[in-house]
Write an enzyme that holds these catalytic residues in place. Structure first.
Site, PDB file in Angstrom:
ATOM      1  N   TYR A  31      20.554   8.473 -28.617  1.00 23.29           N
ATOM      2  CA  TYR A  31      21.116   9.302 -27.555  1.00 23.29           C
ATOM      3  C   TYR A  31      20.494   8.948 -26.225  1.00 23.29           C
ATOM      4  CZ  TYR A  31      16.935  12.340 -27.346  1.00 23.29           C
ATOM      5  OH  TYR A  31      15.673  12.823 -27.170  1.00 23.29           O
ATOM      6  N   ARG A  50      18.231   1.161 -21.641  1.00 22.88           N
ATOM      7  CA  ARG A  50      17.452   1.651 -22.789  1.00 22.88           C
ATOM      8  C   ARG A  50      18.359   1.924 -23.983  1.00 22.88           C
ATOM      9  NH1 ARG A  50      13.787   6.781 -21.874  1.00 22.88           N
ATOM     10  NH2 ARG A  50      15.828   7.798 -21.864  1.00 22.88           N
ATOM     11  N   LYS A 142      15.199   5.689 -28.988  1.00 31.54           N
ATOM     12  CA  LYS A 142      15.576   7.080 -28.693  1.00 31.54           C
ATOM     13  C   LYS A 142      16.575   7.581 -29.743  1.00 31.54           C
ATOM     14  CE  LYS A 142      16.640   9.938 -24.626  1.00 31.54           C
ATOM     15  NZ  LYS A 142      15.515  10.876 -24.607  1.00 31.54           N
TER      16      LYS A 142
HETATM   17  N1  PLP Z   1       9.335  11.139 -24.285  1.00 33.04           N
HETATM   18  C1  PLP Z   1      10.170  11.745 -25.130  1.00 33.04           C
HETATM   19  C2  PLP Z   1       9.741  11.968 -26.530  1.00 33.04           C
HETATM   20  C3  PLP Z   1      11.438  12.194 -24.704  1.00 33.04           C
HETATM   21  O1  PLP Z   1      12.260  12.811 -25.558  1.00 33.04           O
HETATM   22  C4  PLP Z   1      11.810  11.976 -23.358  1.00 33.04           C
HETATM   23  C5  PLP Z   1      13.140  12.380 -22.915  1.00 33.04           C
HETATM   24  O2  PLP Z   1      13.370  13.185 -22.068  1.00 33.04           O
HETATM   25  C6  PLP Z   1      10.890  11.358 -22.494  1.00 33.04           C
HETATM   26  C7  PLP Z   1       9.671  10.923 -23.003  1.00 33.04           C
HETATM   27  C8  PLP Z   1      11.200  11.112 -21.046  1.00 33.04           C
HETATM   28  O3  PLP Z   1      12.130  10.064 -20.902  1.00 33.04           O
HETATM   29  P1  PLP Z   1      13.142  10.010 -19.697  1.00 33.04           P
HETATM   30  O4  PLP Z   1      12.319  10.036 -18.453  1.00 33.04           O
HETATM   31  O5  PLP Z   1      13.841   8.715 -19.865  1.00 33.04           O
HETATM   32  O6  PLP Z   1      14.036  11.199 -19.817  1.00 33.04           O
END
Ligand code: PLP
Length: 279
Positions: A31, A50, A142
């Site tokens: 996702y 990503r 992710k």
């Molecule tokens: N780490 C985790 C485990 C996440 O689920 C997320 C998502 O929000 C992030 C870090 C931060 O990533 P991003 O800045 O791409 O939203």
């Protein structure tokens, strides 16, 4: 709300996915979440990059082109009239009779929806508790395998706090759905280095670039809860939180229990920069 499912824009009550979908049976899905600001999409390129990487690591490709994906984002935002909030997309490997072995090149499922919420309000800061990081070993992908994170955040809420910072081998990996940072008393920003132990945040990348442009010193390395409790301030980043202050860690208040200046400044700069680059 109007949502998107496999080529169709439908009211959410009418959107369906098979019970044999591997996203449902195996969490065989990835996702992305982008922020919506002024009705526009923040960091779209980074999130798609990503997404393609996550899919690739799981032996999948993109079910639609990058251009089509952007078009669906724009259409959903328009149909739901969202000014600020989140836009969520999920791609599963697709539907097949239950079998641990997956087939190559299945017809993937793509669903998307928006969530309206304010993103630019003043941030009061959150209180976090530490919890053992019991997630799987490929957190750089992710996937929708979010039960451990969900349990940790629920535990934090039940304890009267806001979120959990996850700890592995004595060091903070990240927040339950965010990247974690501290600011040392001599003004250095410390955040864990990239590896398979954490998600490579798109907001993290932008913030480290902006911090460098502001001549702030950055150290990418693991830190402990004890070091965090002794820090000048702490914060986290995530796509729809931007830069969010952390004012308490395991019962110890930071910066007198008030949001710190570095988090506040970086949040302002991030919003300013987003307004220049969103699409
Ligand atoms: N780490 C985790 C485990 C996440 O689920 C997320 C998502 O929000 C992030 C870090 C931060 O990533 P991003 O800045 O791409 O939203």
């Amino acid at each position: 709300r109007i949502v998107y499912v496999n080529g169709a824009y439908v009211p959410e009550e009418e959107a369906t996915v098979s019970i044999f979908d591997r996203g449902f049976l195996f969490a065989d899905a990835v996702y992305e979440v982008c922020a919506i600001l002024d009705g526009k999409i923040c960091e779209f390129e980074g999130h798609v990059e990503r997404l393609i990487r996550s899919l690739g690591e799981l032996d999948m490709g993109m079910p639609v082109s990058k251009e089509e994906l952007l078009e669906i984002h724009r259409e959903l935002i328009k149909r739901n009239n969202v000014e600020q909030g989140a836009i969520y997309l999920q791609i599963t490997r697709g539907t097949a009779d239950r079998d641990f072995v997956y087939k190559k090149d299945m017809k993937q499922t793509l669903v998307m929806f928006t969530q309206a919420k304010g993103l630019t309000e003043e941030k009061a800061g959150i209180r976090v508790v530490s919890a053992p990081d019991i997630r799987w070993g490929r957190r750089d992908i992710k996937t929708v395998q979010l039960l451990a994170s969900s349990m940790c955040k629920t535990m934090a809420k039940a304890a009267g706090k806001d979120d959990a910072w996850l700890v592995q081998d004595g060091f903070v990996t990240e927040g339950s759905s965010s990247n974690a940072y501290i600011v040392t008393k001599d003004g250095k920003i410390v955040t864990r280095n990239l590896s398979t132990s954490i998600l490579h945040g798109i907001t993290r990348k932008a913030i480290l670039r902006l911090a460098a442009e502001l001549d702030m010193e950055i150290e990418e390395r693991p830190f402990t809860i004890a070091e965090a409790q002794d820090a000048a301030e702490a914060f986290f980043t995530a796509a729809t939180a931007f830069v969010y202050p952390v004012i308490e860690i395991d019962g110890v208040e930071l910066n007198g229990g008030k949001p710190g200046p570095v988090a506040k400044r970086l949040n302002e700069v991030y919003i300013e920069e987003s307004r220049k680059s969103y699409i």
